[in-house]
Design an enzyme around this catalytic site. Structure first.
Site, PDB file in Angstrom:
ATOM      1  N   ARG A  61       0.790  -1.236   0.000  1.00 40.10           N
ATOM      2  CA  ARG A  61       0.000   0.000   0.000  1.00 40.10           C
ATOM      3  C   ARG A  61       0.824   1.289   0.000  1.00 40.10           C
ATOM      4  O   ARG A  61       0.371   2.307   0.549  1.00 40.10           O
ATOM      5  CB  ARG A  61      -0.938   0.050   1.221  1.00 40.10           C
ATOM      6  CG  ARG A  61      -2.023  -0.966   1.226  1.00 40.10           C
ATOM      7  CD  ARG A  61      -2.974  -0.795   0.034  1.00 40.10           C
ATOM      8  NE  ARG A  61      -4.034  -1.777   0.146  1.00 40.10           N
ATOM      9  CZ  ARG A  61      -3.906  -3.022  -0.304  1.00 40.10           C
ATOM     10  NH1 ARG A  61      -2.794  -3.399  -0.934  1.00 40.10           N
ATOM     11  NH2 ARG A  61      -4.889  -3.870  -0.151  1.00 40.10           N
ATOM     12  N   CYS A 109     -11.102  -0.162   2.626  1.00 35.60           N
ATOM     13  CA  CYS A 109     -10.546  -0.452   3.952  1.00 35.60           C
ATOM     14  C   CYS A 109     -10.004   0.824   4.574  1.00 35.60           C
ATOM     15  O   CYS A 109      -9.310   1.601   3.929  1.00 35.60           O
ATOM     16  CB  CYS A 109      -9.445  -1.501   3.837  1.00 35.60           C
ATOM     17  SG  CYS A 109     -10.114  -3.138   3.533  1.00 35.60           S
TER      18      CYS A 109
HETATM   19  N1  EPU Z   1     -12.435 -11.047   8.671  1.00 40.67           N
HETATM   20  C1  EPU Z   1     -13.192 -11.110   9.814  1.00 40.67           C
HETATM   21  N2  EPU Z   1     -14.077 -10.111  10.083  1.00 40.67           N
HETATM   22  C2  EPU Z   1     -14.224  -9.045   9.268  1.00 40.67           C
HETATM   23  C3  EPU Z   1     -13.441  -8.974   8.110  1.00 40.67           C
HETATM   24  C4  EPU Z   1     -12.544  -9.990   7.812  1.00 40.67           C
HETATM   25  O1  EPU Z   1     -13.090 -12.060  10.599  1.00 40.67           O
HETATM   26  O2  EPU Z   1     -15.053  -8.169   9.563  1.00 40.67           O
HETATM   27  C5  EPU Z   1     -11.528 -12.164   8.357  1.00 40.67           C
HETATM   28  C6  EPU Z   1     -11.957 -12.875   7.074  1.00 40.67           C
HETATM   29  O3  EPU Z   1     -12.899 -13.851   7.346  1.00 40.67           O
HETATM   30  C7  EPU Z   1     -10.650 -13.453   6.583  1.00 40.67           C
HETATM   31  C8  EPU Z   1      -9.608 -12.422   7.025  1.00 40.67           C
HETATM   32  O4  EPU Z   1     -10.232 -11.650   8.055  1.00 40.67           O
HETATM   33  O5  EPU Z   1     -10.365 -14.670   7.225  1.00 40.67           O
HETATM   34  C9  EPU Z   1      -9.156 -11.535   5.872  1.00 40.67           C
HETATM   35  O6  EPU Z   1     -10.288 -10.837   5.346  1.00 40.67           O
HETATM   36  P1  EPU Z   1     -10.408 -10.459   3.784  1.00 40.67           P
HETATM   37  O7  EPU Z   1     -10.258 -11.665   2.963  1.00 40.67           O
HETATM   38  O8  EPU Z   1     -11.622  -9.656   3.609  1.00 40.67           O
HETATM   39  O9  EPU Z   1      -9.112  -9.600   3.485  1.00 40.67           O
HETATM   40  P2  EPU Z   1      -8.580  -8.301   4.185  1.00 40.67           P
HETATM   41  O10 EPU Z   1      -7.149  -8.571   4.528  1.00 40.67           O
HETATM   42  O11 EPU Z   1      -9.462  -7.814   5.268  1.00 40.67           O
HETATM   43  C10 EPU Z   1      -7.624  -7.255   2.005  1.00 40.67           C
HETATM   44  C11 EPU Z   1      -7.514  -5.819   1.523  1.00 40.67           C
HETATM   45  C12 EPU Z   1      -8.785  -5.412   0.797  1.00 40.67           C
HETATM   46  C13 EPU Z   1      -9.058  -6.387  -0.335  1.00 40.67           C
HETATM   47  C14 EPU Z   1      -9.189  -7.803   0.262  1.00 40.67           C
HETATM   48  C15 EPU Z   1      -9.465  -8.883  -0.765  1.00 40.67           C
HETATM   49  C16 EPU Z   1      -6.198  -4.476   3.085  1.00 40.67           C
HETATM   50  C17 EPU Z   1      -6.233  -3.529   4.236  1.00 40.67           C
HETATM   51  N3  EPU Z   1      -7.370  -4.930   2.666  1.00 40.67           N
HETATM   52  O12 EPU Z   1      -8.638  -7.246   2.991  1.00 40.67           O
HETATM   53  O13 EPU Z   1      -8.528  -4.140   0.242  1.00 40.67           O
HETATM   54  O14 EPU Z   1     -10.235  -6.043  -1.026  1.00 40.67           O
HETATM   55  O15 EPU Z   1      -7.948  -8.129   0.928  1.00 40.67           O
HETATM   56  O16 EPU Z   1      -8.431  -9.010  -1.686  1.00 40.67           O
HETATM   57  O17 EPU Z   1      -5.118  -4.776   2.580  1.00 40.67           O
HETATM   58  C18 EPU Z   1      -8.720  -1.798   0.540  1.00 40.67           C
HETATM   59  O18 EPU Z   1      -7.485  -1.784   0.575  1.00 40.67           O
HETATM   60  O19 EPU Z   1      -9.406  -0.747   0.575  1.00 40.67           O
HETATM   61  C19 EPU Z   1      -9.389  -3.074   0.470  1.00 40.67           C
HETATM   62  C20 EPU Z   1     -10.690  -3.203   0.598  1.00 40.67           C
END
Ligand code: EPU
Length: 294
Positions: free
Chosen positions: A170, A219
């Protein structure tokens, strides 16, 4: 005489920014400047630097919080056709900084060019996307960037290879420079396969994140180093559904804040601070903001 008196064709004063952001919040820009060419952009930057006028660049406002009182700066928006161009070639695409990521990704995918489909469903512009190395678990924009054309705060243009930007999670090292256009290197691939991968990522996001029509900024926090998920930490801290004024932690994904009717930027910021505090107390992790606050 104002610094932009003779730029009236491209410069307007006191322009509301809320409609230009995904959150739909915040006050006006002291000036909104929409240059139509690289040379106009260069003039605007040179002039503002000489006059000591602060400058900010606005993309699609998809990762941005504008204060309720507005911003006392020249806000530059690269919205003209030159800056929104997307020119596909055999195994590359050239795009202006103001081009929409969704259009860029669609152009690549439908043209059977692989390398950008991991960006499915990410709102923003090419310039903003490169600056924050946008992406997700399936990949980041950095892996497809071959070179960028950048402009300095004084208005000087230069081309530089992607390596020089030292992309990381990022972020990248643009210093005080801004992206004007970029060249992406892609791979010729089976169009059906690229399209299927794109759709898969899109479907996964639609399942796990708030609908695009909801007012949010993606995010709010970066994931902390070491592989933890900020969303999960916020969720485990019991904050899903937490509210401050018209701002609420999304029920779908706890790293999203959704702005309801009547919300103000101050509500979102208060909620951001509450999350930071609670997550630190519960988990010992200090979350770092991903959203840019002007
Ligand atoms: N999870 C929870 N509760 C929640 C959200 C997530 O328990 O409310 C758990 C999910 O079940 C999963 C883990 O956390 O086991 C990871 O969640 P997710 O797959 O949604 O990925 P993330 O790491 O939260 C990242 C990026 C997103 C991107 C997604 C999918 C960051 C900060 N976020 O989210 O990017 O869309 O992967 O590729 O790096 C953004 O940067 O604005 C963004 C939305």
């Amino acid at each position: 005489m104002s610094w932009c008196n003779d730029l009236h064709e491209i410069c307007r004063a006191q322009v509301p920014l809320a409609p230009l952001t995904w959150f739909g919040l915040g006050g006006p820009a002291r000036w909104l400047v929409e240059p139509r060419s690289e040379s106009e952009l260069s003039t605007v930057l040179h002039r503002s630097a000489e006059s000591g006028v602060p400058v900010r660049f606005l993309g699609l406002g998809a990762n941005l919080l504008v204060p309720d009182e507005g911003v006392d700066a020249a806000v530059i928006r690269l919205n003209g056709p030159v800056f929104r161009r997307i020119i596909p070639a055999d195994s590359s695409i050239e795009a202006g900084a103001g081009a929409h990521l969704t259009t860029l990704v669609r152009t690549a995918v439908h043209g059977g060019l692989a390398g950008l489909e991991a960006l499915a469903g990410i709102p923003g512009t090419v310039g903003g996307g490169i600056r924050m190395n946008c992406g997700g678990r399936h990949g980041e924009i950095a892996s497809a960037v071959e070179s960028v054309r950048v402009i300095s705060s004084q208005g000087r243009l230069r081309d530089c290879p992607a390596d020089a930007l030292r992309f990381r999670y990022r972020a990248c090292e643009l210093g005080g420079e801004r992206v004007v256009s970029a060249r992406f290197h892609l791979e010729r691939a089976d169009r059906g396969l690229v399209l299927e991968r794109f759709r898969e990522i899109w479907r996964e996001k639609s399942r796990s994140q708030p609908a695009l029509r909801e007012k949010s900024a993606g995010c709010i926090f970066k994931n902390p180093p070491g592989g933890a998920s900020a969303g999960r930490l916020i969720d485990e801290s019991g904050l899903k559904g937490a509210r401050m004024g018209g701002a609420e932690v999304s029920d779908r994904h706890a790293n999203f804040i959704v702005a309801h009717t009547g919300a103000r930027t101050a509500d979102v910021l208060a909620l951001v601070e509450r999350i930071e505090e609670r997550v630190f107390i519960r988990t010992g992790v200090r979350l770092e903001r991903e959203v840019e606050v002007w």
